[in-house]
Motif scaffolding. Sequence first.
Motif, short mmCIF file in Angstrom:
data_model
loop_
_atom_site.label_atom_id
_atom_site.label_comp_id
_atom_site.label_asym_id
_atom_site.label_seq_id
_atom_site.Cartn_x
_atom_site.Cartn_y
_atom_site.Cartn_z
N ILE A 160 0.84 -1.20 0.00
CA ILE A 160 0.00 0.00 0.00
C ILE A 160 0.87 1.25 0.00
N THR A 161 1.92 1.24 0.81
CA THR A 161 2.84 2.38 0.87
C THR A 161 3.49 2.62 -0.49
N LYS A 162 3.92 1.54 -1.14
CA LYS A 162 4.55 1.66 -2.45
C LYS A 162 3.56 2.22 -3.47
N THR A 163 2.32 1.77 -3.44
CA THR A 163 1.31 2.26 -4.36
C THR A 163 1.05 3.75 -4.16
N ILE A 164 0.96 4.16 -2.92
CA ILE A 164 0.72 5.58 -2.62
C ILE A 164 1.90 6.44 -3.08
N VAL A 165 3.12 5.99 -2.81
CA VAL A 165 4.31 6.76 -3.21
C VAL A 165 4.40 6.84 -4.73
N TYR A 166 4.14 5.73 -5.44
CA TYR A 166 4.18 5.75 -6.90
C TYR A 166 3.13 6.71 -7.46
N THR A 167 1.94 6.70 -6.87
CA THR A 167 0.88 7.60 -7.34
C THR A 167 1.26 9.06 -7.10
N ILE A 168 1.88 9.34 -5.98
CA ILE A 168 2.33 10.71 -5.69
C ILE A 168 3.41 11.14 -6.68
N ILE A 169 4.34 10.23 -6.99
CA ILE A 169 5.38 10.53 -7.97
C ILE A 169 4.76 10.85 -9.33
N ILE A 170 3.79 10.05 -9.74
CA ILE A 170 3.13 10.28 -11.03
C ILE A 170 2.37 11.61 -11.01
N ALA A 171 1.70 11.91 -9.90
CA ALA A 171 0.93 13.16 -9.80
C ALA A 171 1.86 14.38 -9.86
N VAL A 172 2.97 14.33 -9.15
CA VAL A 172 3.92 15.44 -9.17
C VAL A 172 4.52 15.61 -10.56
N THR A 173 4.82 14.50 -11.21
CA THR A 173 5.34 14.56 -12.57
C THR A 173 4.32 15.17 -13.52
N ALA A 174 3.05 14.81 -13.34
CA ALA A 174 1.99 15.37 -14.19
C ALA A 174 1.88 16.87 -13.98
N ILE A 175 2.04 17.31 -12.75
CA ILE A 175 1.99 18.75 -12.47
C ILE A 175 3.15 19.46 -13.17
N PHE A 176 4.36 18.89 -13.07
CA PHE A 176 5.51 19.50 -13.74
C PHE A 176 5.35 19.51 -15.25
N GLN A 177 4.84 18.43 -15.81
CA GLN A 177 4.72 18.34 -17.26
C GLN A 177 3.63 19.25 -17.80
N ASN A 178 2.51 19.35 -17.11
CA ASN A 178 1.34 20.02 -17.66
C ASN A 178 1.16 21.47 -17.22
N THR A 179 2.05 21.97 -16.38
CA THR A 179 1.96 23.35 -15.96
C THR A 179 2.98 24.17 -16.76
N ALA A 180 2.50 25.17 -17.43
CA ALA A 180 3.38 26.00 -18.25
C ALA A 180 4.41 26.70 -17.38
N GLY A 181 5.66 26.66 -17.81
CA GLY A 181 6.73 27.35 -17.11
C GLY A 181 7.48 26.50 -16.10
N LEU A 182 6.99 25.30 -15.77
CA LEU A 182 7.69 24.46 -14.79
C LEU A 182 8.75 23.59 -15.43
N THR A 183 8.63 23.32 -16.71
CA THR A 183 9.66 22.54 -17.40
C THR A 183 10.29 23.41 -18.49
N LEU A 184 11.50 23.09 -18.81
CA LEU A 184 12.26 23.81 -19.81
C LEU A 184 11.82 23.37 -21.21
N GLU A 185 11.48 24.31 -22.05
CA GLU A 185 11.18 24.02 -23.45
C GLU A 185 12.39 24.42 -24.28
N ILE A 186 12.89 23.47 -25.04
CA ILE A 186 14.07 23.71 -25.88
C ILE A 186 13.61 23.81 -27.32
N GLY A 187 13.69 24.99 -27.89
CA GLY A 187 13.28 25.20 -29.27
C GLY A 187 11.82 24.88 -29.51
N GLY A 188 10.99 25.06 -28.52
CA GLY A 188 9.57 24.76 -28.64
C GLY A 188 9.22 23.31 -28.34
#
Length: 174
Positions: free
Chosen positions: A9-37
Motif C-alpha cells: 500500500i505504501t509503495k502504491t501511494i508513493v508511486y501515485t504521488i510521484i506520477i501526480a507530481v510529474t503530471a503537475i511538472f509536465q502540464n503546468t506552463a513554465g515548470l519545465t524547460l522548453e528547448i526550441g519549442g
Amino acid sequence: MDLYYRKKITKTIVYTIIIAVTAIFQNTAGLTLEIGGARCFLLLPVTIILSMGEDEGFAGILGLIGGLFWDLTSSVHLGFNAAFMCIICFCCAASVTYIIRNTFISNFVFSAFAAFLYAFLYWLFFIIIKGIHGAELSLFYFYFPCSVYTTCVTPLLWILIVKIKKKLNGPIKI
C-alpha cells in the motif's frame, strides 16, 4: 494488518504521488524547460520506469493513472493517453517479467520507443487524420524533437526513480 500488505500500500501511494507530481511538472506552463519549442513528455518515462519490474496488472494501473493525469489537461483527445500508457506499461512489465532483465538499457530503450511511438500515433490520429492542412511536417519539427528531448531526460529520471524503488522494494523486516 500484514506487513507485506502495508508495504505494498505504501509503495502504491508513493508511486501515485510521484506520477501526480510529474503530471503537475509536465502540464503546468513554465515548470519545465522548453528547448526550441519542444516539450518533454515526462510522464512516459516516469510511468515506464516505475512499471518495470512490477506485476503486469499493477504496471497497467500505473500507466492508466499516469495517462488519466495527462488526459485531465487535454481537451481534444480524452482517453488516448490513458489507453496508450496503460498498454505500454503493461507490455513493458510483461517483457521484463518473461523475456528480458530490468536494467538501465531496457528502461531506456522502452522509454525511447514509447516516446517516439506516442509522438507518431498522436501526430497520425490527431493531426493527419483530422485533416489539419499544412501540418504534415509537424512530425519532424515538433513531435520528434519532443521525443528526442524526452529520451535525453530519461537517464536522469531513471537515476532518481531507481533510488526510490530500491528504498521501497527493500527486504521485509519481520
